[in-house]
Design a protein around this motif. Sequence first.
Motif, short mmCIF file in Angstrom:
data_model
loop_
_atom_site.label_atom_id
_atom_site.label_comp_id
_atom_site.label_asym_id
_atom_site.label_seq_id
_atom_site.Cartn_x
_atom_site.Cartn_y
_atom_site.Cartn_z
N TYR A 123 0.83 -1.20 0.00
CA TYR A 123 0.00 0.00 0.00
C TYR A 123 0.86 1.26 0.00
N PRO A 124 0.29 2.37 -0.46
CA PRO A 124 1.04 3.64 -0.46
C PRO A 124 1.44 4.04 0.97
N GLN A 125 2.44 4.87 1.05
CA GLN A 125 3.00 5.25 2.34
C GLN A 125 1.96 5.88 3.27
N HIS A 126 1.08 6.71 2.74
CA HIS A 126 0.11 7.36 3.63
C HIS A 126 -0.84 6.35 4.28
N LEU A 127 -1.14 5.25 3.60
CA LEU A 127 -1.99 4.22 4.20
C LEU A 127 -1.21 3.38 5.20
N ARG A 128 0.06 3.14 4.93
CA ARG A 128 0.89 2.43 5.91
C ARG A 128 1.02 3.25 7.19
N LEU A 129 1.24 4.56 7.02
CA LEU A 129 1.33 5.43 8.19
C LEU A 129 0.00 5.51 8.94
N LEU A 130 -1.10 5.49 8.19
CA LEU A 130 -2.42 5.48 8.83
C LEU A 130 -2.59 4.23 9.68
N SER A 131 -2.18 3.09 9.17
CA SER A 131 -2.33 1.85 9.94
C SER A 131 -1.47 1.89 11.20
N GLU A 132 -0.28 2.46 11.12
CA GLU A 132 0.58 2.60 12.31
C GLU A 132 -0.05 3.55 13.33
N LEU A 133 -0.54 4.68 12.85
CA LEU A 133 -1.18 5.65 13.73
C LEU A 133 -2.41 5.05 14.41
N THR A 134 -3.19 4.33 13.63
CA THR A 134 -4.40 3.67 14.16
C THR A 134 -4.03 2.67 15.24
N ALA A 135 -3.00 1.87 15.02
CA ALA A 135 -2.58 0.88 16.01
C ALA A 135 -2.15 1.56 17.30
N GLN A 136 -1.43 2.67 17.19
CA GLN A 136 -0.98 3.40 18.39
C GLN A 136 -2.18 3.97 19.16
N GLU A 137 -3.11 4.54 18.45
CA GLU A 137 -4.28 5.15 19.10
C GLU A 137 -5.16 4.07 19.74
N ARG A 138 -5.31 2.95 19.08
CA ARG A 138 -6.12 1.86 19.65
C ARG A 138 -5.49 1.34 20.94
N GLU A 139 -4.18 1.26 20.95
CA GLU A 139 -3.49 0.80 22.16
C GLU A 139 -3.77 1.75 23.33
N LYS A 140 -3.79 3.04 23.05
CA LYS A 140 -4.10 4.03 24.09
C LYS A 140 -5.53 3.88 24.61
N ARG A 141 -6.45 3.50 23.74
CA ARG A 141 -7.87 3.44 24.09
C ARG A 141 -8.32 2.06 24.59
N GLN A 142 -7.44 1.07 24.52
CA GLN A 142 -7.80 -0.30 24.86
C GLN A 142 -8.39 -0.42 26.27
N SER A 143 -7.90 0.34 27.22
CA SER A 143 -8.40 0.23 28.60
C SER A 143 -9.84 0.72 28.73
N LEU A 144 -10.27 1.58 27.83
CA LEU A 144 -11.64 2.09 27.86
C LEU A 144 -12.61 1.26 27.02
N ALA A 145 -12.11 0.75 25.90
CA ALA A 145 -12.97 -0.03 25.00
C ALA A 145 -12.11 -1.07 24.30
N ASP A 146 -12.56 -2.29 24.29
CA ASP A 146 -11.84 -3.39 23.64
C ASP A 146 -11.76 -3.10 22.15
N GLN A 147 -10.54 -2.95 21.65
CA GLN A 147 -10.32 -2.62 20.25
C GLN A 147 -10.14 -3.88 19.37
N SER A 148 -10.16 -5.05 19.99
CA SER A 148 -9.91 -6.29 19.22
C SER A 148 -10.93 -6.55 18.10
N PRO A 149 -12.18 -6.08 18.19
CA PRO A 149 -13.08 -6.31 17.05
C PRO A 149 -12.60 -5.66 15.74
N LEU A 150 -11.63 -4.75 15.83
CA LEU A 150 -11.13 -4.08 14.63
C LEU A 150 -9.89 -4.75 14.06
N ALA A 151 -9.47 -5.85 14.66
CA ALA A 151 -8.27 -6.55 14.20
C ALA A 151 -8.50 -7.18 12.83
#
Length: 173
Positions: free
Chosen positions: A22-50
Motif C-alpha cells: 500500500y502507499p506510504q500514507h496508508l501504511r502510516l495510517l495503519s501505524e497511527l491507528t494501532a498506536q491510538e487503539r493501544e491508548k484506548r484499549q483500557s476504555l474499550a476493547d479494540q480487538s473487534p477491529l483486528a
Amino acid sequence: AYAPIYALQDAYDELFLRPWRYPQHLRLLSELTAQEREKRQSLADQSPLAPGRNALFTARKVVYAVASRNSPRFQVCVTPYSCAQDYLERSAKEGQRALQELQRKGRTQTSGRKKSGLARNGLALQGAPGTFMICPLETLSGERLLYHKVATQRLHYWADLLHSFSSRQIPSA
C-alpha cells in the motif's frame, strides 16, 4: 451486489497483514491507528477491529475513515452501526440526493439527455472500491463509554488528527 464491500474488507485486512503493498500514507495510517487503539484499549476493547475479524461488518459504535488510495485525504465518520452499513446508507442517500438534483435540473432545463438509470451508473459511489478504503479507526463500544456522549468528541479528535496527518508533506516511497 455487495462484492465491492467485501473487497473493501479484504483490502482493510491486507493493509495490516501486508502493508508494503500500500502507499506510504496508508501504511502510516495503519501505524497511527494501532498506536491510538493501544491508548484506548483500557476504555474499550479494540480487538473487534483486528484483521481477519470482518471489522467492517461486525464492529459496532465505530469511528472510521474513508481513505483515498491515491493521496492522503480522509473523510472521518462515526456510527453506532457497522462501517459497512453506515457507508452503504450514506452512499445511497448521496445517490438519491444527486438523482433528485439532476431531476430538479431536468425540470428547469430542457436538455434532451436521458436521466434514467443514473443510480445504477455509480452516482452513489463516487469511485470504484479500488480507489479508496474504509478503515475503522476506533471502536467506542465499552462498558465505561457512553456512545452518545463520546461519539462527537472522538469524531472531532480523529478529524483533527487526520487533518494534521494529511497536511504533512509525505515523501514518495
